[in-house]
Each structure stands twice: as C-alpha cells, then as structure tokens.
Write an enzyme that holds these catalytic residues in place. Sequence first.
Site, PDB file in Angstrom:
ATOM      1  N   ARG A  15       0.958  -1.301  -0.125  1.00 44.28           N
ATOM      2  CA  ARG A  15       0.098   0.001   0.072  1.00 44.28           C
ATOM      3  C   ARG A  15       0.868   1.197   0.124  1.00 44.28           C
ATOM      4  NH1 ARG A  15      -3.571  -1.295   5.132  1.00 44.28           N
ATOM      5  NH2 ARG A  15      -1.622  -2.386   5.666  1.00 44.28           N
ATOM      6  N   LYS A  75       1.658   2.199   7.364  1.00 50.41           N
ATOM      7  CA  LYS A  75       2.028   1.261   8.593  1.00 50.41           C
ATOM      8  C   LYS A  75       3.047   1.856   9.465  1.00 50.41           C
ATOM      9  CE  LYS A  75       0.467  -2.313   9.629  1.00 50.41           C
ATOM     10  NZ  LYS A  75      -0.339  -2.648  10.479  1.00 50.41           N
ATOM     11  N   TYR A  94      -0.867   4.378  10.684  1.00 53.59           N
ATOM     12  CA  TYR A  94      -1.161   3.501  12.060  1.00 53.59           C
ATOM     13  C   TYR A  94       0.061   3.052  12.646  1.00 53.59           C
ATOM     14  CZ  TYR A  94      -5.488   2.166   9.023  1.00 53.59           C
ATOM     15  OH  TYR A  94      -6.645   2.444   8.454  1.00 53.59           O
ATOM     16  N   HIS A  96      -0.535   1.394  16.224  1.00 46.06           N
ATOM     17  CA  HIS A  96      -0.757   0.218  17.040  1.00 46.06           C
ATOM     18  C   HIS A  96       0.216   0.105  18.233  1.00 46.06           C
ATOM     19  CE1 HIS A  96      -4.274  -0.787  14.491  1.00 46.06           C
ATOM     20  NE2 HIS A  96      -3.256  -0.755  13.517  1.00 46.06           N
ATOM     21  N   GLU A 118      -5.383   4.757  14.115  1.00 45.46           N
ATOM     22  CA  GLU A 118      -6.546   3.891  14.818  1.00 45.46           C
ATOM     23  C   GLU A 118      -7.256   4.444  15.975  1.00 45.46           C
ATOM     24  OE1 GLU A 118      -2.534   3.048  16.582  1.00 45.46           O
ATOM     25  OE2 GLU A 118      -3.045   3.457  14.490  1.00 45.46           O
ATOM     26  N   ASP A 270      -2.333  -6.977  15.144  1.00 47.11           N
ATOM     27  CA  ASP A 270      -1.655  -6.165  15.204  1.00 47.11           C
ATOM     28  C   ASP A 270      -1.889  -5.106  16.353  1.00 47.11           C
ATOM     29  OD1 ASP A 270      -4.119  -5.036  14.511  1.00 47.11           O
ATOM     30  OD2 ASP A 270      -3.285  -4.061  12.772  1.00 47.11           O
TER      31      ASP A 270
END
Length: 370
Positions: A15, A75, A94, A96, A118, A270
């Site tokens: 991505r 990510k 993101y 996490h 998130e 994740d």
Amino acid sequence: MIVGLPKEIKNNENRVALTPGGVTELIKNGHTVYVQASAGNGSGFNDEEYKSAGATILPTIEEVYAIAEMIVKVKEPIESEYKLIKPNQLVFTYFHFASHEPLTKAMVESKAVCLAYETVEKKDRSLPLLVPMSEVAGRMAIQKGANYLEKPLGGRGILLGGVAGVAPAKVLVLGGGIVGTEAAKMAAGLGADVTIMDISLPRLRYLSDILPANVKTVMSNSYNIAQAIKSSNLIVGAVLIPGAKAPHLITRAMLKDMQPGTVLVDVAVDQGGCIETCKPTTHENPTFVIDGVVHYCVANMPGAVPYTSTLALTNATLPYVIKLANQGWLTACQNDEELRKGLNVINGNIVYKPVADAFNMSYSPVENYL
C-alpha cells in the site's frame, strides 16, 4: 506545509498512504509534496502519475524524512526508520503502539508528534480511519480462512459452503464490529454456517436484523466461546479496544478442544491479538500450526490487495491530512476533537493513556500540550 510520502518497507506491504489524486488535493491547498521513488508502484501508481499531480520525486527514504514536516504513511515505522524521524516532525499513520513496546519507546525518544489513524475517533465513538481497512481485513479473513481450510494447506479439508447433501463449514466470528460484520457477511455469502458473538446486546440485535438467515448471533462470554470452538472449522478474531491491547478470548489451553485442521484468523494481531497463541506473521510466511490448529496471523492483511486498500484508505484519511497540513497539528487538534484523540505521543511524552498503561510507562494528558 512540506508533506513526505515514503515507500512502505514492511514485509510485503504494497500500500501507499496517498494516491496521486490525494497529492493533487494537497497541491491545490498550497502544500509541497515529496514522494519517494516507486512508493506507489505496489498499488498501481507510478512516479509519473505523482509528478503529474504536482509532487516531487526523491530517490531515497532518507531524503523524504529529512525534508518533510509531516510524514504520511500506512504502517508503523519499522526499526530502520526510527533514526530517520526528527523532533517535532508529525507522523500520521497506523501505529498500534499498545502491542509494540520497542516502537513506543523509539517514538518517545524521537520527540516526534505521533498521530495514530487507529485512535482518531468521532463523537459516536466510531473510528473513521480504521473502518476502510477493517472492511478489507474482515472480508479477507474469510477468503484466507477458506483457503487454509484446504487439506494441502493444513486445514481439515472442508469446502466453506459445502455442497448438496454435505453440510457447510461452521464459522465463528468473535466481535461484531466492522471487521466481524464484514467477515460474517462474506462467510454467509459463501454459504457457511456462521455464528457471530459480541458483548453488546443492542449490537447483536442490529446484526440479527441486517445479516442473512445463515448467521446466528450469540452473546459473547467465556462459556459460550468455549462451547462454540469445539465444532467450529474457521474462527475469526475480530475484537478491538481502541488504542489498547486486545483481550485473549481464546487461550492456549483451549486449542485442545478444537478439531484438528481448524483455522484461526486473528485480525486483531496488530493490537496484540485476541487469540493467545497468535503472533504476527507476514504475507511471505503467513501461517504456523500449534496442536494441529492452523494460525493465520498476518498483521497487514490489506497489504495483499493494495490497489483496493490504497484507494479506500486515501478516501478516509485525506480530509484529515489536508486539515493537518492547512492548520498545523497543534491548531488542527485544538479545533478538532476527532484528531485530538489521535494524538498518542508528543515530543517525548505519551499522551494516550491505554498506550502508557500497556507498558507501565508515564502518561501525560494531551491537554497539557494543546
């Protein structure tokens, strides 16, 4: 503002954080965009398309990080990127954090401003930047689960939808949020016998109304889960606590109660995973087997369908990216409660309590910095 778009370097992460169309919108708003060479190739967007949109192409990731005031990613940064992140630099991606202590400590040490997709949250408690990837991951969980139920891949050898005279596979979905709902829809569409569990009775009533007749809704509790896993062929973990580590609903000891060849797909991996034995895997080596049970625990599942995922993600993130670029992170987060909830780390301080709690680290309320 100077916006940087680096190439994703996590294993098989194809991505990219913005499409050429997204870059066009930033340029229209008066911003400068630097894109790392070949950043969009995996999603089907070449450098010429980004140039035509008004971006400048830089050959290396180091140059993108060095020049950008805001880094927009998909990510979380991996170890080789930690040293590239600068004090006061805004990183929007993101993260996490609650499932990855080294990343958390590295971002604290970087003194950057870390705004996590998130945990951006609307007043109705929905998570607008998780929704598109949750939709993709929920649907993919069933595609992958159906595949790994095949005998050559370690599964029990069951066709998800069965055939005339042969019962379909039993699918158990733990969690009735976006991931769980999409997984249940997909499994039902393939003809499986589906059970979806959630702890919210109003949510179960809603799901009962909208899902097909071959989906049963059951209250989630330890007893019901323990009973359901005994006959389930495919189990999808779809539990999310925003910004915090997922609870373990299935323990190691419970694997002995499952049929050999059962497939577990933990979409929550994740965030630490809701299945105790699930540890993050990659698209290159997606599964492992414990006690005869196949575990599929890829932490970036939507990365396998990057064209769809990149378009869906840009649709959701672009309004926030433009707001941050137009106003700067400080003003934007002062004016927008949704963005304010996305702040996790500011200049060396953890400002999102579930992250601090996950590692017993010091916490400082976000209001101290706004």
